[in-house]
Every structure is written in structure tokens, then in C-alpha cells.
Design an enzyme around this catalytic site. Structure first.
Site, short mmCIF file in Angstrom:
data_model
loop_
_atom_site.label_atom_id
_atom_site.label_comp_id
_atom_site.label_asym_id
_atom_site.label_seq_id
_atom_site.Cartn_x
_atom_site.Cartn_y
_atom_site.Cartn_z
N ARG A 1 10.08 -9.09 -1.66
CA ARG A 1 9.66 -8.54 -0.39
C ARG A 1 9.32 -9.67 0.58
NH1 ARG A 1 11.57 -4.89 -2.30
NH2 ARG A 1 10.82 -2.76 -2.65
N ARG B 1 10.39 3.13 -9.26
CA ARG B 1 10.35 4.35 -8.47
C ARG B 1 11.59 4.48 -7.60
NH1 ARG B 1 4.07 5.42 -6.59
NH2 ARG B 1 3.24 5.68 -8.68
N GLY C 1 -11.48 8.19 5.71
CA GLY C 1 -12.61 7.33 6.06
C GLY C 1 -12.16 5.97 6.57
N TYR D 1 13.21 8.12 4.38
CA TYR D 1 12.36 7.37 5.31
C TYR D 1 13.19 6.33 6.06
CZ TYR D 1 8.92 4.01 7.00
OH TYR D 1 8.20 3.15 7.78
N ASP E 1 -3.30 10.32 17.25
CA ASP E 1 -3.17 10.27 15.79
C ASP E 1 -3.39 11.66 15.20
OD1 ASP E 1 -3.43 7.57 13.72
OD2 ASP E 1 -3.75 9.57 12.86
N ALA F 1 3.28 5.60 15.21
CA ALA F 1 3.07 6.73 14.31
C ALA F 1 4.34 7.07 13.55
CB ALA F 1 2.60 7.95 15.11
N GLY G 1 14.07 5.20 -4.52
CA GLY G 1 14.05 5.00 -3.08
C GLY G 1 13.60 3.63 -2.62
#
Length: 328
Positions: free
Chosen positions: A218, A277, A40, A154, A31, A87, A279
């Protein structure tokens, strides 16, 4: 087994690493610890996974580095049996601002993982893709025949990621599977997501805020379902070479989701709206028939049940997880 989880200190990768550590496997996490959100939370995930490994007879190793470092990636994969490549440079909106960055991390990083896995004869590489590859729906639910026309850098990067994964299977014989996740949520998820924003604001007496008109839909997938199918692929070769949707039981519009969260916490709050927003996809909904046929995949948590579970977890962990509490 020796398992590597890239992005294993993050949300989905962390849950996969924890699940495998609980089963006594030897888990290595790779990572970069990008401060895309409060680190955190990642530190907490690392502690949870390390403790799980200690309690169940496995091992846990953390490698801090970037997937664009091909030599470091190869060193990490040298003695690994199975790779879970989770990742990525996350965030649709962030990719609109920095398209070259998302390509570097997501595409080049994936090629480095696949090359190292091929060189060291890894038994399987399971790669995380995204519903963002579909873009604007011609029909719903999205199935394997639907066109992939992403509407964000993305989404383009994840489409390239899964196609490289497929090609490495077809050309080099590397056992690979690409899973198109549909809006995964649950404990330790990124705090800058709509779901977490709704919960946080409501818990602090603030109205949930929706970007756009709330008519966007969604397919929210609870992270327990994601963990289960990934663990199955540790030894199951039924889906090698395939790309498939991993979604939930249904989809929900964002306004209804905000209302579900609001009603669970404080029904007196009003819903607020702000500008949409760029995208963001308007609608997502997964046809999971391929995953069901090949792997017997069945989602187990619907959105209302999942929302209740997440809110309960959020309340119990608010002190270290909630950004408003941490920064107060």
C-alpha cells in the site's frame, strides 16, 4: 471564504474542515453520521472544528443530512464559495455486500453536489476519489495512463464520481478537481482499518492480525499531506478540470507495516495471519508527477515517521478513541 465540506465530520473531511477553520474561514459541514464506526469519533471531530472556528474568527455550521436529498444539498451550497466533496459510503468490503447502496451514496450523491454547485456558480469543487479506481496493476506506480479497472463496487463508484466531476468541468465549465487518495492515515482515522487494528492490538498485548499473506503493498499517505494540498486548492486554479494521484513517498507491504507497528510498541509479539478478504487490491503505488507539475505537491511524511507519529497520537488519545478502551 464560505466553504462546504461534505463528510466533514469524518476522517479526511474533518481534517480539511479543521484546517480551514484554523485559517479563519466560514466552514459548513454536511454529514449523515452513518454509524459505520463509533460516532463518538465524529462528535469529537465536530468539537475540535467548532473550537478552531471560535478561536480564529471564523464560523462553523453543522448540517446533518444525506447527499441523496438533492433539495437539502442545494440549500447547503447556495451561498458557498468552494466545496470539498469528501463524503462517501466508505469501505471496499462493505461495498461487496451492498453494491446498490454504495452507488446511491457515492454516485447519485456526487451528482447532486455537482448540480447544486453548477446552479449556484461555486468557484471550485474539489472531489475525493481513490486509488481503488485502478484495480489490478499492470505496472507500478500507477500513472495517468494506467487503465482503470476497479475490482470492487466501491472502486467503480469512485471512478464514476471522478468522471462526473471531469464532465461537469468540460461541459458546464464548473471548476473541478478530483484527487485520487492513496490509503490516507493519521489521527482520527477510521478504527476499523488495518493500521489502527495493528496499533490497537499491540497496545493491548495482542498480536497484529493480517488478512492474507501480508505481501500486499500500500501507498500510505499521511493526512497532513492531504490537508495541505486541499487547502492549496481553495484559491489555486492550476489543476481545474484535472484528475490526479495524491500519494506518499513510497509504498510498503502489509507484513512490514505490521512489523513496524509491533516493533514500536511490543517487539515480543508474533504476527498472526487470517484469510484474505474479497475486493481488496493487491498493490497500490502512486505516480504523483502530475500533482507535482501542476501544484508542486510533494509528500512530506514517510510511512515509518508517520507510524511513529500516529502511535504517539494514539497513546495520548486512547481513552476516547480506542474501541477496546471505550467498550470496556
Amino acid at each position: 471564504m464560505q466553504v462546504l465540506v461534505t463528510g466533514g465530520a469524518g476522517f479526511i473531511g474533518g481534517h480539511i474542515a479543521e484546517r480551514l477553520a484554523n485559517e479563519g474561514h466560514d466552514v459548513t459541514v454536511f454529514d449523515k453520521f452513518v454509524p459505520y464506526y463509533d460516532l463518538g469519533i465524529k462528535d469529537h471531530t465536530v468539537d475540535v472544528c467548532r473550537e478552531a472556528a471560535e478561536e480564529n474568527g471564523g464560523s462553523y455550521e453543522l448540517i446533518e443530512g444525506c447527499l441523496t436529498d438533492a433539495e437539502l444539498v442545494e440549500d447547503a451550497i447556495e451561498d458557498i464559495d468552494v466545496v470539498y466533496h469528501q463524503a462517501a459510503q466508505a469501505g471496499v468490503r462493505a461495498s461487496v455486500d451492498e453494491p446498490k447502496k454504495v452507488n446511491e451514496f457515492n454516485v447519485t450523491g456526487t451528482i447532486n453536489v455537482l448540480e447544486a454547485a453548477r446552479k449556484h456558480d461555486v468557484e471550485r469543487v474539489v472531489v475525493a476519489s481513490s486509488s481503488s479506481v485502478y484495480g489490478k496493476p499492470e505496472y507500478l506506480p500507477y500513472d495517468g495512463d494506467h487503465r482503470t479497472t476497479p475490482v470492487s463496487p466501491y472502486g467503480v463508484s469512485k471512478l464514476a464520481t471522478e468522471q462526473y466531476t471531469r464532465v461537469y468541468n468540460e461541459i458546464y465549465g464548473l471548476p473541478t478537481v478530483a484527487l485520487r487518495y492513496f490509503t490516507v492515515y493519521g489521527p482520527r482515522m477510521r478504527p476499523n482499518m488495518a493500521f489502527t487494528n495493528f496499533v490497537s492490538r499491540c497496545l493491548h498485548g495482542e498480536s497484529p492480525e493480517i488478512y492474507g499473506d501480508g505481501e500486499q503493498t500500500r501507498d500510505f499517505t499521511y493526512v497532513d499531506d492531504i490537508k495541505r494540498v486541499n487547502e492549496q486548492l481553495l484559491t489555486d486554479d492550476s489543476a481545474d478540470g484535472e484528475i490526479m494521484n495524491i500519494g506518499s513517498t513510497d509504498n510498503i507491504d502489509i507484513l512490514t507495516l505490521a512489523e513496524v507497528v509491533r516493533d514500536e510498541i511490543d517487539p515480543s509479539l508474533e504476527i498472526e495471519f487470517t484469510d484474505a478478504r474479497k475486493g481488496d487490491a493487491e498493490h497500490t503505488h502512486a505516480d504523483i508527477s502530475k500533482a507535482n507539475e501542476l501544484l508542486g505537491y510533494e509528500p512530506t511524511v514517510d510511512i515509518r515517521e508517520g507510524a511513529e507519529q500516529f502511535i504517539e497520537w494514539y497513546r495520548a488519545n486512547e481513552e476516547w478513541y480506542d474501541p477496546l478502551v471505550r467498550n470496556s
